[in-house]
Design a protein around this motif. Structure first.
Motif, mmCIF file in Angstrom:
data_model
loop_
_atom_site.group_PDB
_atom_site.id
_atom_site.type_symbol
_atom_site.label_atom_id
_atom_site.label_comp_id
_atom_site.label_asym_id
_atom_site.label_seq_id
_atom_site.Cartn_x
_atom_site.Cartn_y
_atom_site.Cartn_z
ATOM 1 N N ALA A 155 0.825 -1.206 0.000
ATOM 2 C CA ALA A 155 0.000 0.000 0.000
ATOM 3 C C ALA A 155 0.860 1.257 0.000
ATOM 4 O O ALA A 155 0.577 2.215 -0.729
ATOM 5 C CB ALA A 155 -0.928 -0.008 1.204
ATOM 6 N N ALA A 187 0.975 3.813 -3.099
ATOM 7 C CA ALA A 187 0.592 5.211 -2.926
ATOM 8 C C ALA A 187 1.662 6.144 -3.466
ATOM 9 O O ALA A 187 1.357 7.135 -4.141
ATOM 10 C CB ALA A 187 0.336 5.499 -1.450
ATOM 11 N N ALA A 198 -2.458 2.927 -3.701
ATOM 12 C CA ALA A 198 -2.424 2.301 -2.383
ATOM 13 C C ALA A 198 -3.349 1.091 -2.321
ATOM 14 O O ALA A 198 -2.999 0.057 -1.742
ATOM 15 C CB ALA A 198 -2.807 3.309 -1.307
ATOM 16 N N ALA A 199 -4.527 1.206 -2.909
ATOM 17 C CA ALA A 199 -5.472 0.090 -2.900
ATOM 18 C C ALA A 199 -4.929 -1.101 -3.682
ATOM 19 O O ALA A 199 -4.949 -2.242 -3.198
ATOM 20 C CB ALA A 199 -6.811 0.531 -3.475
ATOM 21 N N ALA A 246 -2.764 8.436 -5.936
ATOM 22 C CA ALA A 246 -2.126 7.825 -4.774
ATOM 23 C C ALA A 246 -3.069 6.850 -4.078
ATOM 24 O O ALA A 246 -2.657 5.779 -3.622
ATOM 25 C CB ALA A 246 -1.667 8.901 -3.799
ATOM 26 N N ALA A 247 -4.344 7.199 -3.987
ATOM 27 C CA ALA A 247 -5.324 6.322 -3.334
ATOM 28 C C ALA A 247 -5.524 5.033 -4.134
ATOM 29 O O ALA A 247 -5.586 3.938 -3.560
ATOM 30 C CB ALA A 247 -6.652 7.050 -3.163
ATOM 31 N N VAL A 248 -5.621 5.157 -5.436
ATOM 32 C CA VAL A 248 -5.781 3.970 -6.278
ATOM 33 C C VAL A 248 -4.530 3.100 -6.199
ATOM 34 O O VAL A 248 -4.607 1.878 -6.080
ATOM 35 C CB VAL A 248 -6.092 4.375 -7.739
ATOM 36 N N GLY A 286 0.942 8.346 -6.690
ATOM 37 C CA GLY A 286 1.000 9.794 -6.526
ATOM 38 C C GLY A 286 2.000 10.436 -7.465
ATOM 39 O O GLY A 286 1.748 11.498 -8.039
ATOM 40 N N VAL A 342 -3.970 13.190 -5.521
ATOM 41 C CA VAL A 342 -4.309 12.295 -4.408
ATOM 42 C C VAL A 342 -5.098 11.084 -4.895
ATOM 43 O O VAL A 342 -4.950 9.988 -4.356
ATOM 44 C CB VAL A 342 -5.108 13.074 -3.342
ATOM 45 N N ARG A 343 -5.916 11.249 -5.893
ATOM 46 C CA ARG A 343 -6.715 10.134 -6.407
ATOM 47 C C ARG A 343 -5.809 9.019 -6.931
ATOM 48 O O ARG A 343 -6.038 7.835 -6.682
ATOM 49 C CB ARG A 343 -7.647 10.599 -7.507
#
Length: 87
Positions: free
Chosen positions: A28, A32, A49-50, A45-47, A36, A42-43
């Motif tokens: 993760a 991220a 991380a998931a 980075a979130a994807v 990123g 940020v979107r």
């Protein structure tokens, strides 16, 4: 500097976890950072991380049981036993 600090904190937090948890946290964090940097928001980075967390958890789960294989008996029940030689 922020990235290095985040990676150090992740390493310290994962020190007492199982292999699955370690793989998920490292995946993760790496996802991220890569997401990123690749997208610049940020979107991404979130994807990242998931996706990295799921991939890391899967790889960590596999490494928890070296030399063990999953089998099914004639009734469909799963059980774990040693893998055949050379496998």
């Amino acid at each position: 500097m922020k990235i290095v600090l985040a990676l150090v904190l992740t390493g310290l937090l994962a020190a007492s976890c199982t292999q699955t948890e370690k793989g998920a946290s490292i995946g993760a964090a790496s996802g991220a950072v890569i997401g990123g940097l690749a997208t610049g928001n940020v979107r991404g980075a979130a994807v990242g991380a998931a996706i990295g967390g799921v991939a890391g958890a899967v790889l960590g789960r596999v490494s928890e049981q070296p030399g063990q294989c999953y089998y099914r008996d004639r009734y469909g029940r799963r059980y774990i036993d040693s893998c055949p030689r050379g496998y």
